[in-house]
Write a protein that holds these residues in place. Structure first.
Motif, PDB file in Angstrom:
ATOM      1  N   ASP A  61       0.871  -1.174   0.000  1.00  0.00           N
ATOM      2  CA  ASP A  61       0.000   0.000   0.000  1.00  0.00           C
ATOM      3  C   ASP A  61       0.912   1.229   0.000  1.00  0.00           C
ATOM      4  N   THR A  64       0.231   4.047   3.251  1.00  0.00           N
ATOM      5  CA  THR A  64      -0.020   3.779   4.662  1.00  0.00           C
ATOM      6  C   THR A  64       1.133   3.091   5.376  1.00  0.00           C
ATOM      7  N   HIS A  66       0.739   0.778   9.165  1.00  0.00           N
ATOM      8  CA  HIS A  66       0.019  -0.423   9.590  1.00  0.00           C
ATOM      9  C   HIS A  66      -1.499  -0.250   9.541  1.00  0.00           C
ATOM     10  N   GLU A  67      -1.962   0.995   9.330  1.00  0.00           N
ATOM     11  CA  GLU A  67      -3.406   1.195   9.221  1.00  0.00           C
ATOM     12  C   GLU A  67      -3.934   0.611   7.910  1.00  0.00           C
ATOM     13  N   CYS A  68      -5.228   0.549   7.750  1.00  0.00           N
ATOM     14  CA  CYS A  68      -5.847  -0.156   6.630  1.00  0.00           C
ATOM     15  C   CYS A  68      -5.701   0.550   5.288  1.00  0.00           C
ATOM     16  N   ARG A  71      -6.228  -0.887   1.397  1.00  0.00           N
ATOM     17  CA  ARG A  71      -6.091  -2.339   1.341  1.00  0.00           C
ATOM     18  C   ARG A  71      -7.426  -3.057   1.196  1.00  0.00           C
ATOM     19  N   GLY A  72      -8.481  -2.473   1.726  1.00  0.00           N
ATOM     20  CA  GLY A  72      -9.797  -3.101   1.603  1.00  0.00           C
ATOM     21  C   GLY A  72     -10.176  -3.294   0.140  1.00  0.00           C
ATOM     22  N   ARG A  75      -8.124  -6.080  -1.250  1.00  0.00           N
ATOM     23  CA  ARG A  75      -8.565  -7.365  -0.726  1.00  0.00           C
ATOM     24  C   ARG A  75      -9.674  -7.930  -1.602  1.00  0.00           C
TER      25      ARG A  75
END
Length: 109
Positions: A61, A64, A66-68, A71-72, A75
């Motif tokens: 990503d 970012t 470690h936050e999302c 990535r959603g 996914r």
């Protein structure tokens, strides 16, 4: 190797390399002090799986840590075709997962 420094080295069964996975660390997770973290772990696992013919992609990503982040979205772009290739054919009496044939799918190059 990342896992040898942080964790005991697991014994990965050969069948595990046939299960499609996606490593997805955030670019801000790269360590500059030589320590190991999620970025290094994702790269190491990617290299290990690919060396054994494993079905793995690495999609960092770019925005970012470690936050999302986004990535959603990735996914869903990964899981939808993977599920379509692995789930039994609709109406099939055999409900076993189909074996992955990754070379024809764009997410793994």
């Amino acid at each position: 190797m990342f896992r040898r420094r942080v964790f005991p080295q697991p014994q990965v069964p050969a069948a595990a390399y046939a299960i499609p996975i996606l490593a997805n660390a955030g670019v801000k997770e790269k360590k500059t002090d030589g320590s190991a973290g999620p970025w290094e772990g994702s790269k190491t696992i990617f290299e290990e799986y690919r060396a054994k013919g494993g079905l793995i992609g690495f999609a960092p990503d770019p925005r970012t840590g470690h936050e999302c982040g986004i990535r959603g979205t990735w996914r869903f772009r990964f899981s939808t075709p993977v599920m379509a290739m692995r789930l039994p054919v609709k109406g099939s009496k055999d409900q076993a997962l189909r074996r992955s044939t990754h070379r024809r799918h764009g997410w793994l190059r």
